[in-house]
Design a protein around this motif. Structure first.
Motif, short mmCIF file in Angstrom:
data_model
loop_
_atom_site.label_atom_id
_atom_site.label_comp_id
_atom_site.label_asym_id
_atom_site.label_seq_id
_atom_site.Cartn_x
_atom_site.Cartn_y
_atom_site.Cartn_z
N VAL A 1 -0.43 -4.76 13.88
CA VAL A 1 0.71 -4.07 13.27
C VAL A 1 0.99 -4.69 11.90
N GLU A 2 1.02 -6.02 11.84
CA GLU A 2 1.23 -6.69 10.56
C GLU A 2 0.11 -6.37 9.58
N TYR A 3 -1.12 -6.42 10.05
CA TYR A 3 -2.27 -6.14 9.19
C TYR A 3 -2.18 -4.73 8.63
N ASN A 4 -1.77 -3.79 9.46
CA ASN A 4 -1.64 -2.40 9.01
C ASN A 4 -0.54 -2.26 7.98
N VAL A 5 0.60 -2.92 8.20
CA VAL A 5 1.68 -2.88 7.21
C VAL A 5 1.19 -3.45 5.88
N ASP A 6 0.48 -4.58 5.94
CA ASP A 6 -0.06 -5.18 4.72
C ASP A 6 -0.97 -4.20 3.99
N HIS A 7 -1.80 -3.51 4.74
CA HIS A 7 -2.73 -2.56 4.14
C HIS A 7 -1.98 -1.42 3.45
N GLN A 8 -0.96 -0.91 4.11
CA GLN A 8 -0.20 0.19 3.52
C GLN A 8 0.54 -0.27 2.27
N VAL A 9 1.08 -1.48 2.30
CA VAL A 9 1.74 -2.02 1.12
C VAL A 9 0.75 -2.12 -0.04
N SER A 10 -0.46 -2.61 0.25
CA SER A 10 -1.46 -2.75 -0.81
C SER A 10 -1.81 -1.40 -1.41
N ARG A 11 -1.81 -0.36 -0.59
CA ARG A 11 -2.09 0.98 -1.11
C ARG A 11 -1.03 1.40 -2.13
N LEU A 12 0.23 1.06 -1.85
CA LEU A 12 1.30 1.40 -2.78
C LEU A 12 1.22 0.54 -4.04
N VAL A 13 1.02 -0.76 -3.86
CA VAL A 13 1.00 -1.68 -5.00
C VAL A 13 -0.16 -1.36 -5.94
N ASP A 14 -1.30 -0.98 -5.37
CA ASP A 14 -2.50 -0.73 -6.18
C ASP A 14 -2.56 0.67 -6.77
N SER A 15 -1.67 1.55 -6.35
CA SER A 15 -1.73 2.93 -6.82
C SER A 15 -1.24 3.06 -8.26
N GLU A 16 -1.99 3.78 -9.07
CA GLU A 16 -1.57 4.06 -10.44
C GLU A 16 -0.40 5.04 -10.49
N ASP A 17 -0.16 5.74 -9.39
CA ASP A 17 0.90 6.74 -9.37
C ASP A 17 2.27 6.15 -9.08
N VAL A 18 2.32 5.01 -8.42
CA VAL A 18 3.61 4.39 -8.08
C VAL A 18 4.14 3.67 -9.31
N PRO A 19 5.34 4.01 -9.78
CA PRO A 19 5.89 3.35 -10.98
C PRO A 19 5.95 1.84 -10.83
N ASP A 20 5.75 1.14 -11.93
CA ASP A 20 5.70 -0.33 -11.91
C ASP A 20 7.02 -0.96 -11.52
N PRO B 1 10.36 10.95 -3.86
CA PRO B 1 11.57 10.26 -4.31
C PRO B 1 11.30 9.25 -5.43
N LEU B 2 10.10 8.67 -5.46
CA LEU B 2 9.79 7.69 -6.50
C LEU B 2 9.70 8.35 -7.87
N TRP B 3 9.34 9.63 -7.90
CA TRP B 3 9.19 10.35 -9.17
C TRP B 3 10.35 11.27 -9.49
N ASN B 4 11.06 11.74 -8.47
CA ASN B 4 12.02 12.81 -8.69
C ASN B 4 13.48 12.47 -8.41
N THR B 5 13.74 11.36 -7.74
CA THR B 5 15.15 11.04 -7.42
C THR B 5 15.53 9.63 -7.87
N ASP B 6 14.71 9.04 -8.74
CA ASP B 6 15.02 7.73 -9.31
C ASP B 6 15.14 6.64 -8.24
N THR B 7 14.37 6.76 -7.18
CA THR B 7 14.36 5.77 -6.11
C THR B 7 13.47 4.60 -6.52
N LYS B 8 13.98 3.38 -6.35
CA LYS B 8 13.28 2.20 -6.87
C LYS B 8 12.82 1.23 -5.77
#
Length: 235
Positions: free
Chosen positions: A154-173, A85-92
């Motif tokens: 649970v919080e630590y895991n959520v933080d980790h998953q968020v960091s994976r998205l924020v740090d990814s070159e594939d996720v639009p800025d 959805p981030l690449w194909n349906t203009d989800t922000k």
């Protein structure tokens, strides 16, 4: 036929009668406002938690442990389920949704602290949670019960998953990334099913988050800012 299947199909008739006209503008395309990455726990009602019953509004992904990446020969990459959805349906907006009493985090915690036998498929998923949860064990407050430790993780895991998205070159800025916890155990408040924002784009300091986002300040709160456990008054 199993009675559960019969019941589900009967309920689907009611759903189909209600939804018929709602697909008029969605039969050929979709433009969901947000993608949510939830735990597949049966207690986490992915659309209902947002008060949503509108098709095309939310692109829902789920797995045990609300993981956003998948291991590949090129390392961990953001899952195609999330990227689509981030690449194909203009989800922000991308929202990682953890929840209190998470079974995947609980099992990973047990996996790290005692002998646990699980089928290979489950073990594969747990192996993706183990490295960062193992790190968290070293900084958890010492006086926590197992149940409290799990909700901190649970919080630590959520933080980790968020960091994976924020740090990814594939996720639009221009994508807004949030981490939240869905609470049905009366951990954050006495409102069961309430969503609590714990992370925005990698920022986890509660005071900073409330200052930066005053319009949702009353929805921001954490159990744990690493190194100290917060009281209910502080959150």
């Amino acid at each position: 036929m199993d009675s559960t299947v019969v019941e589900l199909l009967d309920r689907n008739v009611e759903h189909a009668e209600k939804e018929n006209a709602r697909f008029d503008d969605l039969q050929e395309t979709q433009f969901p406002d947000a993608v949510t990455i939830c735990c597949s726990d049966s207690r986490v009602l992915q659309d209902d938690m947002w008060g949503n019953d509108e098709p095309g509004k939310i692109f829902t992904c789920s797995n045990i442990g609300n993981r956003v990446t998948q291991p590949t020969s090129m390392g961990h990459l953001v899952s195609g389920d999330v990227m689509f959805p981030l690449w194909n349906t203009d989800t922000k907006v991308a929202i990682v949704v953890g929840h209190t009493g998470c079974g995947a985090v609980t099992t990973a915690f047990q996996y790290l602290t005692e002998d646990v036998i699980q089928p290979r498929g489950i073990k594969y998923c747990l192996e993706q949670l183990k490295p960062h949860l193992k790190e968290a064990l070293d900084v958890l407050p010492d006086d926590l019960s197992d149940a409290a430790a799990i909700n901190h993780l649970v919080e630590y895991n959520v933080d980790h998953q968020v960091s994976r998205l924020v740090d990814s070159e594939d996720v639009p800025d221009d994508v807004t990334v949030l981490g939240v916890v869905y609470d049905f155990q009366d951990v954050y408040s006495d409102q069961r099913g309430k969503v609590h924002v714990i992370n925005v784009a990698g920022e986890t300091d509660v005071a900073t988050l409330r200052g930066d986002h005053p319009e949702i300040a009353d929805r921001i709160g954490r159990l744990w800012e690493y190194g100290r456990t917060l009281t209910a008054e502080q959150t």
